[in-house]
Design a protein around this motif. Sequence first.
Motif, PDB file in Angstrom:
ATOM      1  N   PHE A   1      38.178  93.590  54.649  1.00  0.00           N
ATOM      2  CA  PHE A   1      37.594  94.262  53.481  1.00  0.00           C
ATOM      3  C   PHE A   1      38.222  95.612  53.165  1.00  0.00           C
ATOM      4  CE2 PHE A   1      33.939  91.659  55.120  1.00  0.00           C
ATOM      5  CZ  PHE A   1      33.964  90.715  54.101  1.00  0.00           C
ATOM      6  N   SER A   2      39.272  96.004  53.908  1.00  0.00           N
ATOM      7  CA  SER A   2      39.923  97.283  53.614  1.00  0.00           C
ATOM      8  C   SER A   2      41.431  97.146  53.758  1.00  0.00           C
ATOM      9  CB  SER A   2      39.418  98.390  54.551  1.00  0.00           C
ATOM     10  OG  SER A   2      40.180  98.422  55.747  1.00  0.00           O
TER      11      SER A   2
ATOM     12  N   PRO B   1      33.462  96.987  49.881  1.00  0.00           N
ATOM     13  CA  PRO B   1      34.415  96.052  50.488  1.00  0.00           C
ATOM     14  C   PRO B   1      35.116  95.222  49.414  1.00  0.00           C
ATOM     15  CG  PRO B   1      32.185  95.195  50.686  1.00  0.00           C
ATOM     16  CD  PRO B   1      32.061  96.543  50.035  1.00  0.00           C
ATOM     17  N   VAL B   2      36.418  94.968  49.595  1.00  0.00           N
ATOM     18  CA  VAL B   2      37.136  94.050  48.701  1.00  0.00           C
ATOM     19  C   VAL B   2      37.803  93.000  49.584  1.00  0.00           C
ATOM     20  CG1 VAL B   2      38.781  93.815  46.816  1.00  0.00           C
ATOM     21  CG2 VAL B   2      37.595  95.987  47.152  1.00  0.00           C
ATOM     22  N   LEU B   3      37.480  91.743  49.330  1.00  0.00           N
ATOM     23  CA  LEU B   3      37.888  90.654  50.225  1.00  0.00           C
ATOM     24  C   LEU B   3      39.401  90.405  50.185  1.00  0.00           C
ATOM     25  CD1 LEU B   3      37.001  88.388  52.144  1.00  0.00           C
ATOM     26  CD2 LEU B   3      36.450  87.006  50.132  1.00  0.00           C
ATOM     27  N   ASN B   4      39.965  90.217  51.380  1.00  0.00           N
ATOM     28  CA  ASN B   4      41.393  89.964  51.570  1.00  0.00           C
ATOM     29  C   ASN B   4      41.718  88.489  51.296  1.00  0.00           C
ATOM     30  OD1 ASN B   4      43.941  89.502  52.692  1.00  0.00           O
ATOM     31  ND2 ASN B   4      43.598  90.866  54.438  1.00  0.00           N
TER      32      ASN B   4
ATOM     33  N   GLN C   1      33.895  86.561  43.370  1.00  0.00           N
ATOM     34  CA  GLN C   1      34.525  87.669  44.064  1.00  0.00           C
ATOM     35  C   GLN C   1      35.994  87.804  43.680  1.00  0.00           C
ATOM     36  OE1 GLN C   1      33.168  89.935  46.106  1.00  0.00           O
ATOM     37  NE2 GLN C   1      35.185  90.856  46.307  1.00  0.00           N
ATOM     38  N   ARG C   2      36.411  89.026  43.361  1.00  0.00           N
ATOM     39  CA  ARG C   2      37.841  89.285  43.155  1.00  0.00           C
ATOM     40  C   ARG C   2      38.477  89.535  44.502  1.00  0.00           C
ATOM     41  NH1 ARG C   2      39.449  93.342  38.454  1.00  0.00           N
ATOM     42  NH2 ARG C   2      41.435  92.949  39.468  1.00  0.00           N
ATOM     43  N   LEU C   3      39.712  89.096  44.647  1.00  0.00           N
ATOM     44  CA  LEU C   3      40.372  89.216  45.945  1.00  0.00           C
ATOM     45  C   LEU C   3      41.487  90.244  45.906  1.00  0.00           C
ATOM     46  CD1 LEU C   3      40.576  85.398  46.750  1.00  0.00           C
ATOM     47  CD2 LEU C   3      38.848  87.029  47.479  1.00  0.00           C
ATOM     48  N   ARG C   4      41.764  90.765  47.081  1.00  0.00           N
ATOM     49  CA  ARG C   4      42.788  91.786  47.265  1.00  0.00           C
ATOM     50  C   ARG C   4      43.977  91.114  47.945  1.00  0.00           C
ATOM     51  NH1 ARG C   4      43.657  94.551  51.786  1.00  0.00           N
ATOM     52  NH2 ARG C   4      41.871  93.652  52.853  1.00  0.00           N
ATOM     53  N   GLU C   5      45.203  91.474  47.583  1.00  0.00           N
ATOM     54  CA  GLU C   5      46.378  90.951  48.291  1.00  0.00           C
ATOM     55  C   GLU C   5      46.360  91.491  49.713  1.00  0.00           C
ATOM     56  OE1 GLU C   5      48.670  88.703  47.299  1.00  0.00           O
ATOM     57  OE2 GLU C   5      47.491  88.511  45.449  1.00  0.00           O
ATOM     58  N   ASP C   6      46.899  90.724  50.647  1.00  0.00           N
ATOM     59  CA  ASP C   6      46.921  91.158  52.054  1.00  0.00           C
ATOM     60  C   ASP C   6      48.047  92.173  52.257  1.00  0.00           C
ATOM     61  OD1 ASP C   6      46.616  91.398  54.781  1.00  0.00           O
ATOM     62  OD2 ASP C   6      47.777  89.602  55.226  1.00  0.00           O
TER      63      ASP C   6
ATOM     64  N   THR D   1      47.286  99.375  52.828  1.00  0.00           N
ATOM     65  CA  THR D   1      47.311 100.474  51.856  1.00  0.00           C
ATOM     66  C   THR D   1      46.751 101.757  52.449  1.00  0.00           C
ATOM     67  OG1 THR D   1      45.179  99.683  51.041  1.00  0.00           O
ATOM     68  CG2 THR D   1      47.126  98.978  49.816  1.00  0.00           C
ATOM     69  N   HIS D   2      46.141 101.635  53.629  1.00  0.00           N
ATOM     70  CA  HIS D   2      45.593 102.836  54.296  1.00  0.00           C
ATOM     71  C   HIS D   2      46.551 103.223  55.416  1.00  0.00           C
ATOM     72  CE1 HIS D   2      42.553 105.570  56.035  1.00  0.00           C
ATOM     73  NE2 HIS D   2      43.042 105.167  57.198  1.00  0.00           N
TER      74      HIS D   2
END
Lengths: 483, 99
Positions: A23-24, A50-53, B60-65, B68-69
Amino acid sequence: MSQWEVVIGIETHAQLATVSKIFSGASTAFGAAPNTQAAPVDLALPGVLPVLNKGAVECAIRFGLAVDAQVARKSVFARKNYFYPDLPKGYQISQFELPVVQGGHVTIVVGQGEKSYEKRVNLTRAHLEEDAGKSLHEDFHGKTGIDLNRAGTPLLEIVTEPDMRSADEAVAYAKALHALVRWIGICDGNMQEGSFRCDANVSVHKPGTPFGTRREIKNLNSFRFLKEAIEYEVRWQIETLEDGGSIQQATVLFDPATGETRAMRSKEDAHDYRYFPDPDLLPLVIGEDWVERTRAALPELPEAKKQRFMADYGLSAYDATGLTASLETADYYEACVAAAGQASAKPCANWVMVDLAARLNKEGLELGQSPVSAVQLGGLVARIADNTISNAIAKKVFEALWAGEGSTADEIIEKQGLKQITDSGAIEKLVDEVLAANAANVAEFKAGKEKAFNALVGQVMKAAKGKANPQQVNDLLRAKLAG
Amino acid sequence: MSLSLSEVQRIAHLARIEVSEAEAETSRNHLNGIFSLIEAMQAVDTSGVEPMAHAQDLSQRLREDRVTHLDEDGSRRAAFQAVAPETEAGLYLVPKVIE
């Protein structure tokens, strides 16, 4: 003892092979300085979301397809509430009522040789969730240190039906699952680093009666501990029941030092997780097209490959199972056969599983670190097949390849003059010389001592420096001695 | 349905909220008020209606793997830990927890 039946179900936490958290955007790499891979979401700072991977979801789809399960078109994330400092939100984001993978099964082979048997272990579900951080209980002036680098690492929790009936079946399942998750590339399977950990739910009952009360053995991070823990737990439960006691549902820990399990906490309070759908996350929708693209990208699965090896290469079930123990082994073997020719499929299997495996084992190397490539080994096997070298010489050539004395078997055979002598005139000359020089052995053989024949063969091979074709030596010697 | 005082105290304990007897009684009245609202809603016939997992009918919108931190020099950690009650060697320190 024999009237008790053991019932085991296993929950496995497989750490998914993503580069970032579920989620991060913090890294999941192992071994970083404490809390340098903990983003605001992992720290549960106020106001974060949280944003799902996508990569974690893709892993779950791959797994679902590999175990022939239902990949849920819609699944839901839930909050599992409990307080522990390695979980700063006060809840773990998991899945409860609608997990992403539903059903499925894993085929296991239990035992070895004639007594081995196949069994199907059914899966209940597999769901996505986040890992917790790490608590360090060493002395920080009577306090506990918290490292949140692992918090939020994506996990797939894989849950079986209570289908296993012995510690051996449980271990066979854990090994098969371990091989599968690595095969499809969703988990590195590193058990020391905690990437693959098993919880075993164990109970005993008399067949024909309802299941007994189970106790859950937590966090078993090796196959040996899994076996030892279950065996101890089963003995303990049977003894307790036979002494007139009863089993209380509990979570227990296995202590490798003593080989015993001991109760950790009563489940009563801990079980009150008050799951509810996480309002921070919308339902996860997985379209048919995504599933189909993922299916197309999956490698041939272990069971299918095993069947193909048996059909195409004429291998036994034992050989085919060994060669499909990992994708790496299977790929190596196929590259070896491609270089040696399909007719040498069986000798290639022996070289990979016996000679190469023994050599790697001796040096403590993995197949990926082998100094002898699959193509080099295939080239070597091809020279045995076409009678350029004997099996005995081949072992020398193999050692030379291992030591890097040449880049191909052909080069080594040429350079070191190892080509087999198949010229019958040359072999006959050697045979004649040996017969003339070893009259005593000849006499013994004629008196009926078969051992003397072997001694003569040995002498000829020695004279030929091991290079004479063994079959021709045998034939010629027999003919001469008979004459 | 209505809650007993001991149920309220148990919920407070699970949520790690310290409540006095008087506060528990007040909370019990508030919670029972909410239950009566829920009871009114439960009287509606929802058979044949698929339950929603979220108030918004979206997915749910998804984030690319991607990572970024980044915090290789630990400066972000230092900023986060500036507000922590106690830290040592990069760790957050909390009262001792033993299973």
